[in-house]
Design an enzyme around this catalytic site. Structure first.
Site, PDB file in Angstrom:
ATOM      1  N   SER A   1       0.788  -1.237   0.000  1.00 33.24           N
ATOM      2  CA  SER A   1       0.000   0.000   0.000  1.00 33.24           C
ATOM      3  C   SER A   1       0.815   1.281   0.000  1.00 33.24           C
ATOM      4  O   SER A   1       0.234   2.366  -0.089  1.00 33.24           O
ATOM      5  CB  SER A   1      -0.953   0.000   1.202  1.00 33.24           C
ATOM      6  OG  SER A   1      -2.011  -0.903   0.969  1.00 33.24           O
TER       7      SER A   1
ATOM      8  N   TYR B   1     -10.847   1.660   5.798  1.00 34.66           N
ATOM      9  CA  TYR B   1      -9.819   1.414   4.790  1.00 34.66           C
ATOM     10  C   TYR B   1     -10.389   0.636   3.615  1.00 34.66           C
ATOM     11  O   TYR B   1     -11.039  -0.400   3.790  1.00 34.66           O
ATOM     12  CB  TYR B   1      -8.663   0.638   5.417  1.00 34.66           C
ATOM     13  CG  TYR B   1      -7.384   0.702   4.629  1.00 34.66           C
ATOM     14  CD1 TYR B   1      -6.471   1.728   4.844  1.00 34.66           C
ATOM     15  CD2 TYR B   1      -7.084  -0.245   3.670  1.00 34.66           C
ATOM     16  CE1 TYR B   1      -5.285   1.800   4.124  1.00 34.66           C
ATOM     17  CE2 TYR B   1      -5.904  -0.189   2.951  1.00 34.66           C
ATOM     18  CZ  TYR B   1      -5.008   0.837   3.180  1.00 34.66           C
ATOM     19  OH  TYR B   1      -3.844   0.895   2.463  1.00 34.66           O
ATOM     20  N   SER B   2     -10.162   1.134   2.409  1.00 34.62           N
ATOM     21  CA  SER B   2     -10.725   0.501   1.221  1.00 34.62           C
ATOM     22  C   SER B   2      -9.727   0.525   0.077  1.00 34.62           C
ATOM     23  O   SER B   2      -9.404   1.583  -0.468  1.00 34.62           O
ATOM     24  CB  SER B   2     -12.017   1.206   0.793  1.00 34.62           C
ATOM     25  OG  SER B   2     -12.502   0.665  -0.421  1.00 34.62           O
ATOM     26  N   ASN B   3      -9.258  -0.663  -0.306  1.00 35.17           N
ATOM     27  CA  ASN B   3      -8.407  -0.763  -1.490  1.00 35.17           C
ATOM     28  C   ASN B   3      -9.162  -0.388  -2.754  1.00 35.17           C
ATOM     29  O   ASN B   3      -8.576   0.105  -3.718  1.00 35.17           O
ATOM     30  CB  ASN B   3      -7.865  -2.192  -1.602  1.00 35.17           C
ATOM     31  CG  ASN B   3      -6.849  -2.509  -0.526  1.00 35.17           C
ATOM     32  OD1 ASN B   3      -5.735  -2.007  -0.534  1.00 35.17           O
ATOM     33  ND2 ASN B   3      -7.232  -3.354   0.419  1.00 35.17           N
TER      34      ASN B   3
ATOM     35  N   ARG C   1       0.228   8.854   5.885  1.00 29.57           N
ATOM     36  CA  ARG C   1      -0.062   8.566   7.283  1.00 29.57           C
ATOM     37  C   ARG C   1       0.918   9.322   8.173  1.00 29.57           C
ATOM     38  O   ARG C   1       2.110   9.383   7.888  1.00 29.57           O
ATOM     39  CB  ARG C   1       0.076   7.059   7.531  1.00 29.57           C
ATOM     40  CG  ARG C   1      -0.304   6.600   8.924  1.00 29.57           C
ATOM     41  CD  ARG C   1      -0.099   5.086   9.025  1.00 29.57           C
ATOM     42  NE  ARG C   1      -0.852   4.387   8.000  1.00 29.57           N
ATOM     43  CZ  ARG C   1      -2.138   4.069   8.114  1.00 29.57           C
ATOM     44  NH1 ARG C   1      -2.805   4.386   9.207  1.00 29.57           N
ATOM     45  NH2 ARG C   1      -2.748   3.422   7.131  1.00 29.57           N
TER      46      ARG C   1
ATOM     47  N   GLY D   1       2.812  -0.913   3.997  1.00 27.16           N
ATOM     48  CA  GLY D   1       2.182  -1.733   2.979  1.00 27.16           C
ATOM     49  C   GLY D   1       2.267  -3.207   3.287  1.00 27.16           C
ATOM     50  O   GLY D   1       3.291  -3.684   3.783  1.00 27.16           O
TER      51      GLY D   1
END
Length: 372
Positions: free
Chosen positions: A88, A187-189, A312, A327
């Site tokens: 990520s 959280y959403s990919n 972040r 990630g």
């Protein structure tokens, strides 16, 4: 792809790991080299086949350390300059491109998904680009529709090519979130797959091409690539593993080669510790975005959370605030953070062995690298 459920193998099914050599190279001024190496060794002891770390900063030189092995069943050391799947952290690159397009137009943070991708997301007229970036869109995560380790079905799909369209359709077929867009962090990919498609609509080129021309080439990130559907990691690299359940037992399976289209704009990138340190330093230092958009990027979307627009923030025990991302690419995990004044950057990457959770050891080492 972040927040993939990690499977911790119990003592009854503990996975054997070979003895772990360690190595350190170079040294920045004032760095506690012994302490950094011990911290890296602690990560391996707490749940990794191997780990690599680079600490750098203005005027302070560079320290690189490795611990563990690059491949199970061998004594081959982790390559200090090796490549790994960054998961990520890809999102921070995607977010940077989106904000550059906002800076030059015609994209705006308050544009709706419906404006750029009409009919793709139910209720897309109420979801903004900003909300996709900071994970407050409420768009379901497609990962919930897929088998994940340690199910054998996941391993069977390792070379399958997934399109962003297919994964987005799987996501939006799920029941919508009850929370209004912009009100809750989730959280959403999927949100970053949508951003990748928006980049294509705005520029006429893929997010991968835009990242290459806007970030990778200008910063000379020679070890960084977006492989698309290519399953291999070019150049020196550690092997990565996933747990796979077989009957009553769980074993580690080499998952180094896999089709990264599963992660797409949310996590397909391959990089190195040096490249990620350089990227984070230039981003947080203001080279890639104007100040007002960098401030937007660093501002969490929901009070009490730490995630801004693809970036972040983290506060260390010594009071130094750092920015970056982490990630999880299934067989690889990575963390990359930098101070605003560019005095220190740190990137850690590891290949988990799923005997335990190395997160606490990683956080302690990040703090030590920043605070000394």
């Amino acid at each position: 792809m972040r927040r993939v459920h990690r499977v911790l193998v119990t003592a009854a099914t503990a996975l054997a790991v070979v003895a772990v050599p360690s190595a350190a190279q170079a040294s920045p001024a004032k760095a506690d080299r012994g302490g950094l190496q011990k911290g890296l060794d602690d990560i391996v002891a707490n749940g990794a086949v191997g780990a690599v770390m680079e600490v750098g900063g203005n005027g302070g030189g560079v320290w690189r350390g490795t611990s563990g092995v690059a491949e199970l069943g061998t004594s081959r050391e982790m390559p200090a300059h090796g490549r790994f799947r960054a998961g990520s952290i890809t999102k921070t690159f995607v977010a940077t491109v989106v904000l550059q397009l906002v800076d030059k137009g015609p994209l705006r943070l308050d544009d709706t998904v419906e404006k750029w991708l009409p009919g793709v997301v139910p209720g897309g007229d109420r979801i903004t680009v900003r909300q996709l970036l900071n994970h407050t869109s409420g768009v379901p995560d497609y990962r919930g529709t897929l088998p994940m380790p340690p199910t054998p079905e996941f391993e069977a799909d390792r070379f399958r090519t997934w399109s962003a369209t297919e994964l987005i359709r799987r996501a939006v077929a799920q029941p919508p979130t009850p929370d209004a867009p912009g009100t809750k962090y989730a959280y959403s990919n999927t949100g970053y797959l949508l951003l990748g498609e928006i980049i294509r609509k705005v520029t006429g080129r893929s997010y991968a091409v835009e990242i290459e021309r806007r970030i990778i080439e200008p910063l000379r990130l020679h070890g960084t690539s977006l492989p698309g559907t290519s399953s291999r990691i070019r150049g020196p690299h550690p092997h990565g593993y996933i747990p796979v359940r077989q009957g009553d037992e769980t074993r580690l399976v080499d998952f180094t080669e896999m089709n990264p289209s599963l992660m797409g704009a949310g996590g397909e990138m391959i990089s190195t510790t040096g490249d990620l340190n350089r990227f984070m330093a230039e981003l947080v230092g203001g080279r890639l975005l104007p100040r007002h958009l960098l401030d937007e990027m660093k501002t969490p979307g929901v009070e009490g959370k730490r995630y801004g627009l693809g970036l972040r923030r983290q506060d260390t025990p010594c009071g130094v605030r750092v920015y970056g991302n982490d990630g999880d690419a299934l067989a690889y995990q990575a963390w990359s953070f930098a101070t605003e004044d560019r005095r220190r950057q740190v990137t850690i990457a590891l290949t988990p062995d799923f005997r335990g959770d190395p997160d606490d050891a990683v956080e302690a080492l990040l703090d030590k690298a920043i605070c000394g």
